[in-house]
Structures are given as C-alpha cells and as structure tokens.
Design a protein around this motif. Structure first.
Motif, short mmCIF file in Angstrom:
data_model
loop_
_atom_site.label_atom_id
_atom_site.label_comp_id
_atom_site.label_asym_id
_atom_site.label_seq_id
_atom_site.Cartn_x
_atom_site.Cartn_y
_atom_site.Cartn_z
N VAL A 34 -70.42 -39.86 -46.44
CA VAL A 34 -71.54 -40.81 -46.41
C VAL A 34 -71.81 -41.23 -44.97
O VAL A 34 -71.05 -41.99 -44.36
CB VAL A 34 -71.23 -42.04 -47.30
CG1 VAL A 34 -72.37 -43.05 -47.22
CG2 VAL A 34 -71.01 -41.59 -48.74
N MET A 165 -73.32 -41.39 -61.98
CA MET A 165 -72.77 -42.00 -60.77
C MET A 165 -72.50 -43.48 -61.05
O MET A 165 -73.22 -44.09 -61.83
CB MET A 165 -73.79 -41.87 -59.63
CG MET A 165 -73.31 -42.39 -58.28
SD MET A 165 -73.61 -44.14 -58.02
CE MET A 165 -74.77 -44.07 -56.66
N THR A 230 -66.70 -44.98 -44.68
CA THR A 230 -65.84 -45.64 -43.70
C THR A 230 -64.61 -44.82 -43.30
O THR A 230 -64.28 -44.73 -42.11
CB THR A 230 -65.37 -47.00 -44.28
OG1 THR A 230 -66.53 -47.69 -44.77
CG2 THR A 230 -64.70 -47.84 -43.22
N VAL A 241 -73.52 -51.98 -48.50
CA VAL A 241 -73.35 -51.57 -49.90
C VAL A 241 -73.91 -52.65 -50.82
O VAL A 241 -73.66 -53.81 -50.60
CB VAL A 241 -71.87 -51.31 -50.22
CG1 VAL A 241 -71.74 -50.83 -51.66
CG2 VAL A 241 -71.35 -50.24 -49.30
C1 LIG Z 1 -71.91 -46.75 -48.49
C2 LIG Z 1 -71.69 -46.09 -49.79
C3 LIG Z 1 -70.55 -45.31 -50.02
C4 LIG Z 1 -69.43 -45.15 -49.02
O1 LIG Z 1 -68.65 -46.33 -48.98
P1 LIG Z 1 -67.34 -46.43 -48.08
O2 LIG Z 1 -66.64 -47.61 -48.64
O3 LIG Z 1 -67.78 -46.61 -46.68
O4 LIG Z 1 -66.56 -45.18 -48.26
C5 LIG Z 1 -70.45 -44.65 -51.23
N1 LIG Z 1 -71.41 -44.75 -52.18
C6 LIG Z 1 -72.52 -45.50 -51.99
C7 LIG Z 1 -73.54 -45.56 -53.06
C8 LIG Z 1 -72.68 -46.20 -50.81
O5 LIG Z 1 -73.77 -46.96 -50.65
#
Ligand SMILES: *Cc1c(COP(=O)(O)O)cnc(C)c1O
Length: 241
Positions: A34, A165, A230, A241
């Motif tokens: 991501v 999802m 991350t 998020v």
């Molecule tokens: C940002 C995001 C992630 C990644 O999250 P991390 O905690 O940084 O690994 C995964 N899925 C979605 C839908 C996100 O918005």
C-alpha cells in the motif's frame, strides 16, 4: 539494500511464518504493497525489490503516480482500496486493475460501464467491502447484504467479481482480530459455496484482509491478500485510514 527492500523481506518473512503456522501454502497469500502518500520513487524501489502489486486510496494521487510510472506498467498491477465516490469512478475504471472497496451497486455499475469504454483493457477485478465492525466504520456493506450485492455484480459485463475485502476496527488483542476475520471468512465461504456453479462466481477466490498490524491473524483466518503499507514504506504523515 535500501530500507524498503529490507522491510519487504521482513514482511515476506512474517507472511511465510503465518502461512506455515496456519498449515497453508505460500502461493495462497499475495502481498499488496500500500503505497498511498508515498512518492512514485518509493513504488519503483519496491518494484526493484520484486514487488509488483500496489494499493492506493486517493484517486488523484494514485493516477498521478500511475501515469508517472507508465513505462513500468507491464510489471505493475494497481489496486484501488479507498472509499470511492461516483464522480471518481471513471478515473478508477481507466487506470486500475482491481477495486477492493465496492460497497454499493451503483458504484459497480458505473465501473462496469466505464471500463467497457476501454475495449483494450481486461475486465476490472472487484471485491465487495464488508463492514465487520459496524459501529466503528462507515465503509462497507453489512454482512447480511453482501450476498445480494455480489449476485448483482456477478451479472455485470466488464468487471469480474473476485471476493470480499474488510478492515476490522483496530485492536491489539489477537483473539479479537481473529474473531473479526473469521466472521468475514464465514461470509465469504457461504457466498462462494452457494454459487459455485454460476459463471459470475467462477473467480470468487479472494479474501482481502490483514494490514501491517494484523496480517498474522488475517492469514490464520484464510486471507488470500494482505494489504501492507506502514511495514513496507514506513509511517505516513497524514492519518489516512
Ligand atoms: C492504508 C490502508 C492499508 C495499509 O495499512 P497499514 O496499517 O499501513 O499497513 C490497508 N488497507 C487499506 C484499505 C488502507 O486504507
């Protein structure tokens, strides 16, 4: 090795260990990197370390990056994973390979119609986002309505229904993490097993769940695609998020 390449190795190791612990096969779990809020150069670094699937949340930021990296396109797949409004579907239909965050029929219909305008492109791969932690989050359709939405999407011409999802409410309690993922998995399996012989469900094989802090729990509960930001690219400045 640069930091991103080192982080990728660590994330791959975490995935392998979780797969082993769950007595599953390594090929069953795909890593989606991501890259939201990180520049095209970070995507390139990850690509040179062997990563090919990337996830983005914001249409405008993503499209800029995708265009900047268009020469690398044959090696990359782009997944849209953020909230999607109808006025942004056209750009997503034009530039992405997957959308994980479909939670209403109108969005899926627009994506299908608009994808159909690009006859050179393969169908868009779609997942339905379900809401497992109903109070905490506004995105995602209720679990009880997921099957109806999947059914309708399975009839659309220029998209392929791939699975579900989910983004459960964050918790450090592994048992609570697993419980939420298990709920999604049960919903996924029920839909899959009810529709096995229908052509529109032929590719219903994807459970997109698990992020940097809970990918082990997600893999234990059957995730086939973990979305990790991350742990690969580092902390983001914005709360996203
Ligand atoms: C940002 C995001 C992630 C990644 O999250 P991390 O905690 O940084 O690994 C995964 N899925 C979605 C839908 C996100 O918005």
């Amino acid at each position: 090795m640069n930091q991103i390449a080192m982080n990728l190795v660590q994330v791959q190791e975490r995935i392998e260990l979780a797969v082993l612990a769950a007595k599953r096969e390594p090929e069953e779990v795909e890593l989606l990197a991501v890259s939201k809020t990180f520049p095209a150069a970070a995507v390139e670094e990850a690509m040179h370390a062997g990563q090919s699937a990337f996830g983005e949340n914001y249409v405008q930021e993503a499209v800029e990056k995708i265009l900047k990296l268009s020469k690398l396109r044959p090696w990359l797949t782009w997944h849209f994973i953020g909230p999607l409004q109808s006025n942004k579907t056209r750009e997503v239909a034009e530039h992405f390979d997957w959308v994980h965050s479909v939670d209403r029929l109108k969005i899926a219909e627009r994506l299908s119609t608009q994808r159909g305008e690009f006859s050179e492109l393969a169908p868009l791969q779609l997942c339905v986002q379900v809401n497992v932690s109903e109070e905490e989050s506004k995105s995602g359709i209720a679990l009880t309505e997921a099957e109806t939405l999947c059914n309708a999407i399975s009839q659309l011409p220029h998209v392929v229904l791939r699975g579900l999802m989910a983004i459960p409410a964050p918790t450090d309690n592994p048992a609570a993490q697993r419980e939420a993922f298990a709920t999604v998995r049960a919903c996924f399996e029920r839909i899959r097993d009810t529709h096995t012989i229908e052509p529109g469900f032929q590719f219903f094989d994807t459970l997109s769940m698990g992020m940097s802090d809970d990918l082990e729990a997600a893999i234990a509960e059957g995730s086939t695609m973990v979305r990790v930001g991350t742990a690969i690219f580092g902390k983001r400045d914005k709360i996203t998020v």
